[in-house]
Enzyme design. Structure first.
Site, PDB file in Angstrom:
ATOM      1  N   THR A   1     -43.491  31.306  -2.948  1.00  0.00           N
ATOM      2  CA  THR A   1     -43.152  30.072  -2.242  1.00  0.00           C
ATOM      3  C   THR A   1     -41.742  29.633  -2.615  1.00  0.00           C
ATOM      4  O   THR A   1     -41.376  29.636  -3.791  1.00  0.00           O
ATOM      5  CB  THR A   1     -44.176  28.972  -2.585  1.00  0.00           C
ATOM      6  OG1 THR A   1     -45.467  29.453  -2.212  1.00  0.00           O
ATOM      7  CG2 THR A   1     -43.879  27.679  -1.845  1.00  0.00           C
TER       8      THR A   1
ATOM      9  N   GLN B   1     -19.780  34.662 -11.102  1.00  0.00           N
ATOM     10  CA  GLN B   1     -18.682  33.894 -11.707  1.00  0.00           C
ATOM     11  C   GLN B   1     -17.537  33.649 -10.725  1.00  0.00           C
ATOM     12  O   GLN B   1     -16.672  32.812 -10.990  1.00  0.00           O
ATOM     13  CB  GLN B   1     -18.144  34.621 -12.947  1.00  0.00           C
ATOM     14  CG  GLN B   1     -19.127  34.701 -14.099  1.00  0.00           C
ATOM     15  CD  GLN B   1     -19.346  33.374 -14.804  1.00  0.00           C
ATOM     16  OE1 GLN B   1     -18.510  32.466 -14.761  1.00  0.00           O
ATOM     17  NE2 GLN B   1     -20.471  33.237 -15.476  1.00  0.00           N
TER      18      GLN B   1
ATOM     19  N   ASN C   1     -18.101  37.582 -16.763  1.00  0.00           N
ATOM     20  CA  ASN C   1     -18.505  36.292 -17.321  1.00  0.00           C
ATOM     21  C   ASN C   1     -17.974  36.056 -18.732  1.00  0.00           C
ATOM     22  O   ASN C   1     -17.921  34.923 -19.183  1.00  0.00           O
ATOM     23  CB  ASN C   1     -20.030  36.177 -17.310  1.00  0.00           C
ATOM     24  CG  ASN C   1     -20.716  37.405 -17.864  1.00  0.00           C
ATOM     25  OD1 ASN C   1     -20.508  38.519 -17.397  1.00  0.00           O
ATOM     26  ND2 ASN C   1     -21.528  37.210 -18.869  1.00  0.00           N
TER      27      ASN C   1
ATOM     28  N   SER D   1     -25.382  32.697  -8.041  1.00  0.00           N
ATOM     29  CA  SER D   1     -26.295  31.852  -8.804  1.00  0.00           C
ATOM     30  C   SER D   1     -25.854  30.396  -8.677  1.00  0.00           C
ATOM     31  O   SER D   1     -24.686  30.074  -8.913  1.00  0.00           O
ATOM     32  CB  SER D   1     -26.286  32.270 -10.271  1.00  0.00           C
ATOM     33  OG  SER D   1     -27.013  31.338 -11.038  1.00  0.00           O
ATOM     34  N   ALA D   2     -26.792  29.508  -8.338  1.00  0.00           N
ATOM     35  CA  ALA D   2     -26.438  28.107  -8.081  1.00  0.00           C
ATOM     36  C   ALA D   2     -25.943  27.375  -9.332  1.00  0.00           C
ATOM     37  O   ALA D   2     -25.025  26.556  -9.251  1.00  0.00           O
ATOM     38  CB  ALA D   2     -27.641  27.367  -7.495  1.00  0.00           C
ATOM     39  N   HIS D   3     -26.533  27.675 -10.494  1.00  0.00           N
ATOM     40  CA  HIS D   3     -26.194  26.848 -11.657  1.00  0.00           C
ATOM     41  C   HIS D   3     -24.820  27.169 -12.249  1.00  0.00           C
ATOM     42  O   HIS D   3     -24.365  26.487 -13.163  1.00  0.00           O
ATOM     43  CB  HIS D   3     -27.299  26.914 -12.725  1.00  0.00           C
ATOM     44  CG  HIS D   3     -27.331  28.149 -13.569  1.00  0.00           C
ATOM     45  ND1 HIS D   3     -26.775  28.188 -14.825  1.00  0.00           N
ATOM     46  CD2 HIS D   3     -27.867  29.369 -13.353  1.00  0.00           C
ATOM     47  CE1 HIS D   3     -26.979  29.405 -15.336  1.00  0.00           C
ATOM     48  NE2 HIS D   3     -27.632  30.133 -14.459  1.00  0.00           N
TER      49      HIS D   3
ATOM     50  N   CYS E   1     -26.055  34.928 -23.451  1.00  0.00           N
ATOM     51  CA  CYS E   1     -27.108  35.875 -23.830  1.00  0.00           C
ATOM     52  C   CYS E   1     -26.806  36.506 -25.186  1.00  0.00           C
ATOM     53  O   CYS E   1     -27.666  36.586 -26.037  1.00  0.00           O
ATOM     54  CB  CYS E   1     -27.234  36.969 -22.783  1.00  0.00           C
ATOM     55  SG  CYS E   1     -26.729  36.457 -21.155  1.00  0.00           S
TER      56      CYS E   1
ATOM     57  N   GLY F   1     -29.125  34.511 -10.278  1.00  0.00           N
ATOM     58  CA  GLY F   1     -28.273  35.687 -10.347  1.00  0.00           C
ATOM     59  C   GLY F   1     -29.003  36.915 -10.869  1.00  0.00           C
ATOM     60  O   GLY F   1     -28.817  38.025 -10.366  1.00  0.00           O
ATOM     61  N   THR F   2     -29.838  36.707 -11.867  1.00  0.00           N
ATOM     62  CA  THR F   2     -30.547  37.839 -12.469  1.00  0.00           C
ATOM     63  C   THR F   2     -31.424  38.540 -11.441  1.00  0.00           C
ATOM     64  O   THR F   2     -31.372  39.764 -11.288  1.00  0.00           O
ATOM     65  CB  THR F   2     -31.411  37.356 -13.655  1.00  0.00           C
ATOM     66  OG1 THR F   2     -30.549  36.774 -14.629  1.00  0.00           O
ATOM     67  CG2 THR F   2     -32.192  38.501 -14.280  1.00  0.00           C
TER      68      THR F   2
HETATM   69  C1  LIG Z   1     -25.054  33.864 -15.335  1.00  0.00           C
HETATM   70  C2  LIG Z   1     -24.819  35.217 -14.767  1.00  0.00           C
HETATM   71  C3  LIG Z   1     -25.868  35.973 -14.227  1.00  0.00           C
HETATM   72  C4  LIG Z   1     -27.307  35.498 -14.274  1.00  0.00           C
HETATM   73  O1  LIG Z   1     -27.528  34.441 -13.392  1.00  0.00           O
HETATM   74  P1  LIG Z   1     -28.826  33.508 -13.616  1.00  0.00           P
HETATM   75  O2  LIG Z   1     -28.878  32.654 -12.405  1.00  0.00           O
HETATM   76  O3  LIG Z   1     -28.593  32.750 -14.880  1.00  0.00           O
HETATM   77  O4  LIG Z   1     -29.996  34.423 -13.701  1.00  0.00           O
HETATM   78  C5  LIG Z   1     -25.574  37.202 -13.682  1.00  0.00           C
HETATM   79  N1  LIG Z   1     -24.320  37.670 -13.655  1.00  0.00           N
HETATM   80  C6  LIG Z   1     -23.283  36.972 -14.148  1.00  0.00           C
HETATM   81  C7  LIG Z   1     -21.909  37.526 -14.064  1.00  0.00           C
HETATM   82  C8  LIG Z   1     -23.487  35.728 -14.734  1.00  0.00           C
HETATM   83  O5  LIG Z   1     -22.471  35.054 -15.231  1.00  0.00           O
END
Ligand SMILES: *Cc1c(COP(=O)(O)O)cnc(C)c1O
Length: 392
Positions: A243, A185, A157, A205-207, A331, A77-78
């Site tokens: 890669t 989110q 978030n 973001s996958a996680h 964070c 996501g970042t």
């Molecule tokens: C977690 C989050 C991110 C960052 O995503 P990462 O994959 O951890 O870098 C960005 N935006 C929001 C709203 C998030 O909750």
């Protein structure tokens, strides 16, 4: 000690990260062992990896209602947020030098905005109301002839507020300005379709959706002018050198397919749990408020403010009882800073420290909620008893 280790854990921090979905792990495993090829290689190991990456791209695109050519895989996501903000600003300097965003964005959007200000761009940070919602009319007024990008997150978030992205995209379309949304989110909790939302760019973001860490994507609508922020081998159609994280991308593809199929079911599962938690906490614990909007919030988000005490102390005591929770964003807990989101909601600095965020997920059960409702009130009472601020 053994007893403590054996005790059941209740995970209530799905906004920070989510456990792996078993189908995600299963799909990834071969790419963490014998399927190690580089997707750019022309021999069979490479072609096999390429095929896996492209199959995942199709899955991700399909889940978002996009074309596979519009998906750029990133490290999460970042990076997707950074690419959207910095990449459009750099590629569209001929169109202007002004960006409009909001005060409650994730740092992954805010920091690139600050960086661009240092490079001479102008940034307007729109305020939100007490519930954390952006007013589309205020956005309309903030857009100028030199505005090149608007970035407004889909769902927050920390407090779970869901923004009126469709109204916001109508304003952007009228003005002829690109719209990016951080949907990290939202995906898996709400319907996320890029055409229905009317966005030009969207971060995932996958996680945060039962997939692996270190993988995600930026959706980029065809025709959007973007410049890469990583220089190198020119992968991802020159938009993201490096890669490919093949195993991660494969897991992400599966996680997105599951999210698209199950988002409604997942929402229906967590919403009553959320409502039970909110009602139970507000009922049992005095001097307590809900942060964010009661209705327009993510189905899994509970964010409450307890007067006279510190959220961090609550989290430590909950952890000891087997419950994983957070004060706000992962964070801000690390850096010890006050949440910029709570401050933007108009919550005074001294009170903002008393927040607790509980975010539910697919593996939570009603017994988990009831366990929290049993353990939390005595924790709050105990902490307040030793607080010099507590009048009771
Ligand atoms: C977690 C989050 C991110 C960052 O995503 P990462 O994959 O951890 O870098 C960005 N935006 C929001 C709203 C998030 O909750």
């Amino acid at each position: 000690m053994a007893e403590m280790m054996d005790r059941r854990r209740i995970y209530l921090d799905h906004a920070a990260t989510t456990p792996f979905h078993p189908e995600v792990t299963e799909a990834m495993l071969p790419y963490l062992s014998d399927r190690f090829g580089n997707p750019s290689s022309i021999y069979s190991e490479g072609r096999e990896a390429r095929k896996a990456v492209e199959a995942a791209r199709s899955r991700v695109a399909e889940a978002l209602g996009a074309d596979p050519s519009e998906i750029i895989f990133t490290s999460g996501g970042t990076e997707a947020d950074n690419l959207a903000v910095m990449g459009t600003a750099r590629a569209n300097r001929d169109r202007g030098d002004h960006i409009v965003t909001t005060v409650i964005e994730h740092h992954a959007v805010l920091e690139p905005c600050h960086y661009l200000e240092d490079e001479g761009c102008k940034v307007t940070y729109l305020p939100v109301d007490g519930a954390g919602i952006v007013d589309p009319e205020e956005l309309r007024e903030a857009i100028t002839p030199t505005t090149l990008l608007v970035s407004v997150m889909h769902a927050n978030n920390e407090v779970g507020t869901v923004q009126p992205i469709e109204e916001i995209s109508a304003v952007c379309r009228d003005a002829g300005v690109y719209l990016h949304t951080d949907a990290v989110q939202a995906v898996g909790a709400l319907e996320v379709d890029v055409d229905r939302l009317g966005v030009d760019m969207l971060s995932v973001s996958a996680h945060k959706l039962y997939g692996p860490k270190g993988t995600g994507c930026l959706y980029v609508r065809r025709g959007t002018k973007l410049q890469s922020i990583l220089l190198g081998g020119g992968q991802e159609k020159r938009m993201r050198s490096g890669t490919e994280n093949v195993a991660g991308i494969v897991g992400f593809g599966v996680a997105m397919e599951l999210a698209a199929r199950e988002w409604r079911q997942r929402s229906e599962h967590v919403r009553p749990l959320r409502d039970r938690l909110i009602a139970g906490i507000l009922e049992r614990i005095p001097y307590t408020r809900l942060n964010g909007d009661r209705q327009r919030r993510l189905p899994n988000n509970v964010n409450v403010l307890f007067d006279f005490i510190e959220g961090e102390a609550i989290c430590l005591k909950l952890d000891f009882q087997g419950i994983a929770a957070s004060t706000g964003s992962a964070c801000s807990s690390e850096s010890g800073e006050t949440s910029h989101v709570l401050l933007a909601l108009g919550i005074p600095l001294e009170e903002a420290h008393g927040s607790l965020r509980l975010t539910l997920g697919r593996e939570n059960r009603v017994e988990d909620v009831d366990y929290v409702l049993e353990k939390l009130p005595p924790i709050i009472e105990e902490l307040r008893r030793i607080s010099p601020l507590y009048p009771g």
